[in-house]
Design an enzyme around this catalytic site. Structure first.
Site, PDB file in Angstrom:
ATOM      1  CB  SER A   9      48.386  45.676  45.588  1.00  0.00           C
ATOM      2  OG  SER A   9      48.282  46.281  44.311  1.00  0.00           O
ATOM      3  CD  GLU A  35      60.027  45.835  41.948  1.00  0.00           C
ATOM      4  OE1 GLU A  35      60.506  45.680  43.095  1.00  0.00           O
ATOM      5  OE2 GLU A  35      59.880  44.904  41.132  1.00  0.00           O
ATOM      6  CB  ILE A 121      38.177  40.090  38.227  1.00  0.00           C
ATOM      7  CG1 ILE A 121      38.489  38.647  38.659  1.00  0.00           C
ATOM      8  CG2 ILE A 121      37.129  40.713  39.144  1.00  0.00           C
ATOM      9  CD1 ILE A 121      37.331  37.680  38.536  1.00  0.00           C
ATOM     10  CB  THR A 122      40.268  43.520  34.410  1.00  0.00           C
ATOM     11  OG1 THR A 122      41.347  42.986  35.177  1.00  0.00           O
ATOM     12  CG2 THR A 122      40.557  44.963  34.061  1.00  0.00           C
ATOM     13  CG  HIS A 178      29.467  43.107  34.965  1.00  0.00           C
ATOM     14  ND1 HIS A 178      28.542  43.093  35.986  1.00  0.00           N
ATOM     15  CD2 HIS A 178      30.562  43.741  35.456  1.00  0.00           C
ATOM     16  CE1 HIS A 178      29.060  43.691  37.047  1.00  0.00           C
ATOM     17  NE2 HIS A 178      30.284  44.093  36.745  1.00  0.00           N
TER      18      HIS A 178
END
Length: 313
Positions: A9, A35, A121-122, A178
């Protein structure tokens, strides 16, 4: 091909979902969220289906709460984008302790359900990749992060613009963290197969300015539009394509190193890897010049410090 996105999301997760759904290889795409995000994910699914109308894609898109992860079984790749987003002025390392708990929780759950590849990716991505590897107890080839892949692409674009050449003519990469201690590999940079140092304009190259721009690009985008999504999503797609098509390309991803670079061990860091159907097939050791070795070792030490702090969270 079945791919799961945990944290779908969010900005990067939703942009990645659209790009993946459009790919002909995509059969089952699973969107996972907390949720309270389910309505948003269901809306995302319908929006993507509209975008696919009239295309050749026949992807099936599923939405599920992170309380019911059994749906991820038989996933070829599980992409973790969940975490607290970085805000303006916040370093990636500031995020480490909070996001490590989130990534670690999911890594353990994934390992309980299926034997897959975990693509992290976090941010801070090097630390989170290490956390996912430790907590999943998977083999090192199965867990990797986006690392400096997008940074390398940004660096490549800057070099191409400065020399006025097509981007495909440029071969270069950034290794290390990174983040602030990333290391540009000028010793391994070429244009049309010619070492960059042989070009007359090389002495005019504002390398410090370019690297500073690459380092701060994410923060620039956060300041201007609230966060980046399309760049990371496109970079993620590059990696997934390599896996699906068994391309065996050399990409600069966050991977566990075990002495391949100057004896550095037990840390996940941006390095060249050969990536294919089985994930990381090889950490590719390359010769670095003296300054690059010093900078890379410093970068590894920075990451390792934070890895030790989050390892047991």
């Amino acid at each position: 091909m079945k791919v799961t996105i945990i944290g779908a999301s969010g900005r990067v997760g939703s942009a990645t979902a659209l790009l993946l759904a459009k790919e002909p290889f995509m059969k089952d795409l699973v969107l996972i969220g907390r949720e309270h995000s389910i309505n948003k994910l269901e809306g995302l699914r319908e929006d993507i289906y509209d975008a696919l109308a009239g295309t050749r894609s026949d992807a099936n898109i599923y939405v599920e709460s992170d309380e019911n992860l059994r749906i991820i079984d038989e996933s070829d790749v599980v992409i973790i984008t969940s975490g607290v987003p970085r805000k303006e002025g916040m370093s990636r390392m500031d995020l480490a302790k909070t996001n490590a708990k989130i990534v670690g929780k999911y890594a353990k759950k994934i390992a309980e359900i299926c034997d897959t590849k975990i693509f992290v990716i976090t941010n801070p991505v090097d630390v989170m990749t290490y956390k996912a590897l430790v907590d999943s107890k998977f083999e090192r080839n199965q867990v990797f992060g986006l690392g400096t892949h997008l940074d390398s692409l940004r660096f490549k674009v800057a070099i191409a613009k400065f020399f006025g050449v097509h981007i495909d003519e440029v071969r270069t990469r950034i290794i290390g963290e990174h983040g602030d201690s990333m290391v540009p590999l000028l010793s391994a940079t070429s244009i049309g197969g010619i070492p960059i140092q042989k070009f007359e304009r090389f002495k005019e190259l504002p390398i410090d300015e370019i690297i500073e721009d690459v380092k701060t690009k994410g923060e620039q985008i956060i300041r201007l539009k609230g966060g980046s999504e399309f760049g990371p999503a496109a970079a993620i797609l590059n990696v997934v394509r390599c896996i699906v098509n068994n391309e065996k390309r050399l990409l600069t991803l966050s991977a566990y190193v075990d002495g391949e670079f100057d004896g550095i061990r037990d840390v996940c860091i941006g390095v060249p890897v050969k990536i294919g159907r089985d994930g990381i097939e090889e950490v590719v050791s390359i010769e670095l010049d003296k300054d690059e070795i010093i900078a890379f070792r410093k970068s590894a030490e920075i990451i390792k410090k934070y890895c030790e702090e989050v390892k047991n969270l």
